[in-house]
Design an enzyme around this catalytic site. Structure first.
Site, PDB file in Angstrom:
ATOM      1  N   TRP A  32      66.279  50.162 102.365  1.00 43.02           N
ATOM      2  CA  TRP A  32      67.046  49.500 101.439  1.00 43.02           C
ATOM      3  C   TRP A  32      67.010  47.844 101.447  1.00 43.02           C
ATOM      4  O   TRP A  32      67.071  47.401 102.801  1.00 43.02           O
ATOM      5  CB  TRP A  32      68.710  49.891 101.617  1.00 43.02           C
ATOM      6  CG  TRP A  32      69.622  49.343 100.387  1.00 43.02           C
ATOM      7  CD1 TRP A  32      69.837  49.963  99.228  1.00 43.02           C
ATOM      8  CD2 TRP A  32      70.157  48.111 100.284  1.00 43.02           C
ATOM      9  NE1 TRP A  32      70.611  49.197  98.427  1.00 43.02           N
ATOM     10  CE2 TRP A  32      70.982  48.219  99.285  1.00 43.02           C
ATOM     11  CE3 TRP A  32      70.320  47.027 101.245  1.00 43.02           C
ATOM     12  CZ2 TRP A  32      71.911  46.875  98.871  1.00 43.02           C
ATOM     13  CZ3 TRP A  32      71.344  45.897 100.959  1.00 43.02           C
ATOM     14  CH2 TRP A  32      71.908  46.197  99.802  1.00 43.02           C
ATOM     15  N   SER A  98      65.353  52.175 108.492  1.00 37.95           N
ATOM     16  CA  SER A  98      66.788  51.977 108.041  1.00 37.95           C
ATOM     17  C   SER A  98      67.364  53.084 107.282  1.00 37.95           C
ATOM     18  O   SER A  98      67.729  53.953 107.688  1.00 37.95           O
ATOM     19  CB  SER A  98      66.684  50.583 107.460  1.00 37.95           C
ATOM     20  OG  SER A  98      67.867  50.065 107.031  1.00 37.95           O
ATOM     21  N   MET A  99      67.885  52.811 105.989  1.00 39.73           N
ATOM     22  CA  MET A  99      68.283  53.842 105.226  1.00 39.73           C
ATOM     23  C   MET A  99      67.703  55.144 105.118  1.00 39.73           C
ATOM     24  O   MET A  99      68.241  56.346 105.100  1.00 39.73           O
ATOM     25  CB  MET A  99      68.623  53.320 103.764  1.00 39.73           C
ATOM     26  CG  MET A  99      69.306  54.229 102.880  1.00 39.73           C
ATOM     27  SD  MET A  99      69.520  53.669 101.377  1.00 39.73           S
ATOM     28  CE  MET A  99      70.197  55.103 100.245  1.00 39.73           C
ATOM     29  N   ASP A 228      68.384  43.465 116.521  1.00 33.84           N
ATOM     30  CA  ASP A 228      68.720  43.623 114.997  1.00 33.84           C
ATOM     31  C   ASP A 228      70.167  43.536 114.632  1.00 33.84           C
ATOM     32  O   ASP A 228      71.109  44.152 115.306  1.00 33.84           O
ATOM     33  CB  ASP A 228      68.578  45.310 114.960  1.00 33.84           C
ATOM     34  CG  ASP A 228      68.583  45.731 113.368  1.00 33.84           C
ATOM     35  OD1 ASP A 228      69.226  45.324 112.846  1.00 33.84           O
ATOM     36  OD2 ASP A 228      68.031  47.054 113.172  1.00 33.84           O
ATOM     37  N   HIS A 257      65.684  43.552 112.484  1.00 31.14           N
ATOM     38  CA  HIS A 257      65.787  44.792 111.871  1.00 31.14           C
ATOM     39  C   HIS A 257      64.418  45.173 111.171  1.00 31.14           C
ATOM     40  O   HIS A 257      63.880  46.282 111.404  1.00 31.14           O
ATOM     41  CB  HIS A 257      66.934  44.616 110.593  1.00 31.14           C
ATOM     42  CG  HIS A 257      67.035  46.252 109.947  1.00 31.14           C
ATOM     43  ND1 HIS A 257      67.516  47.187 110.684  1.00 31.14           N
ATOM     44  CD2 HIS A 257      66.915  46.382 108.444  1.00 31.14           C
ATOM     45  CE1 HIS A 257      67.691  48.143 109.745  1.00 31.14           C
ATOM     46  NE2 HIS A 257      67.240  47.692 108.590  1.00 31.14           N
TER      47      HIS A 257
END
Length: 277
Positions: A32, A98-99, A228, A257
């Site tokens: 995202w 991530s998401m 991150d 990240h």
């Protein structure tokens, strides 16, 4: 243009995907608020190493269609399942960034691992983002509420700054990425559906995957950067490594990240080694 249609969804959803190479299928799920294009530094390497690489745009992002509702993780996992079934993929490897780690776990919860050989969680939000009494390292709820408020008030302005945090970007400090990369990410993120951007944010903010970690029964690669600042390693990768029985946990030193962009060589080496095991 290649699309698969999830006609079982509450609203029919058309998912755009790209499919290159041959061999064992590797499915890339983006984070995202970007699109499949964020995997640029991984797609070529995966194909070059002899695998079939499939990347797709999450509903509401990239070239996929944007329904008004249904952005919870089960709805998102249903799109992944439709892709796997329509392309008749077997012995597949699912890689979630991530998401996207949430789609990986929810897919295994809702559909099992019959078609899945391995999974990878890269800079993943798994298992829980939000701070709770039993998750003190998580992000405070007022900070998460602030993100939603900023998206509602000035989405473009928020996204412009968000990408800097994605890469721990500070001007004039010998960056591993360029201003052009930040501009590129902003273009991708800003053209996503405003509704989808907020609704998917609510999904990754508030979904607790801890009870579902037991459903991850296939070999799992977990990769996270120890710098991150977007998804703290303490509340994500370290907990995932404790809750997933069969895993390889790798920390990339100094990585933010967006390590798929800032540390592509390191990530690619880990990912290809895992695929070949």
């Amino acid at each position: 243009m290649p699309f698969i249609t999830n006609s079982k969804a509450k609203e029919q959803v058309d998912i755009f995907y790209e499919d290159y190479g041959s061999g064992q299928p590797v499915i890339l799920i983006h984070g995202w608020p970007l699109s499949r294009k964020s995997w640029e530094q991984q797609v070529w390497k995966i194909v070059e190493e002899g695998y079939r690489c499939i990347s797709y745009d999450r509903r509401g992002f990239g070239t996929s269609s944007s329904p008004w509702d249904s952005y919870d993780y089960s709805a998102l996992a249903s799109d992944l399942n439709t892709l796997i079934e329509e392309l008749d993929l077997k012995n597949a490897v699912i890689v979630g960034f991530s998401m996207g780690g949430g789609e990986v776990v929810r897919y295994l919860t809702d559909y099992g691992s019959t078609r899945i050989a391995k999974v990878a969680l890269i800079s993943s939000i798994i298992p829980l983002v939000k701070q709770k009494p039993d998750n003190p390292a998580g992000v405070p709820e007022d900070a998460l509420d602030g993100i939603i408020g900023a998206l509602q008030k000035d989405r473009a302005g928020f996204l412009k700054e968000f990408s800097k945090g994605f890469y721990n970007f500070k001007e004039n400090e010998g960056e591993r990425i360029s201003q052009a990369q930040l501009d590129y990410d902003f273009t991708i993120a800003s053209f996503a559906s405003p509704r989808a951007t907020i609704q998917t944010a609510l999904a990754w903010m508030h979904t607790d995957f801890r009870p579902e970690l037991k459903n991850v029964t296939v070999p799992t690669l977990i990769v996270h950067g120890d710098a991150d600042a977007t998804v703290p390693i303490e509340t994500s990768a370290k907990q995932a490594a404790e809750g997933i029985e069969d895993n390889i946990f790798k920390i990339i030193k100094g990585a933010p990240h967006g390590l798929n962009v800032t540390h592509p060589d390191e990530l690619n080496e880990l990912l290809i080694s895992f695929l070949k095991k």
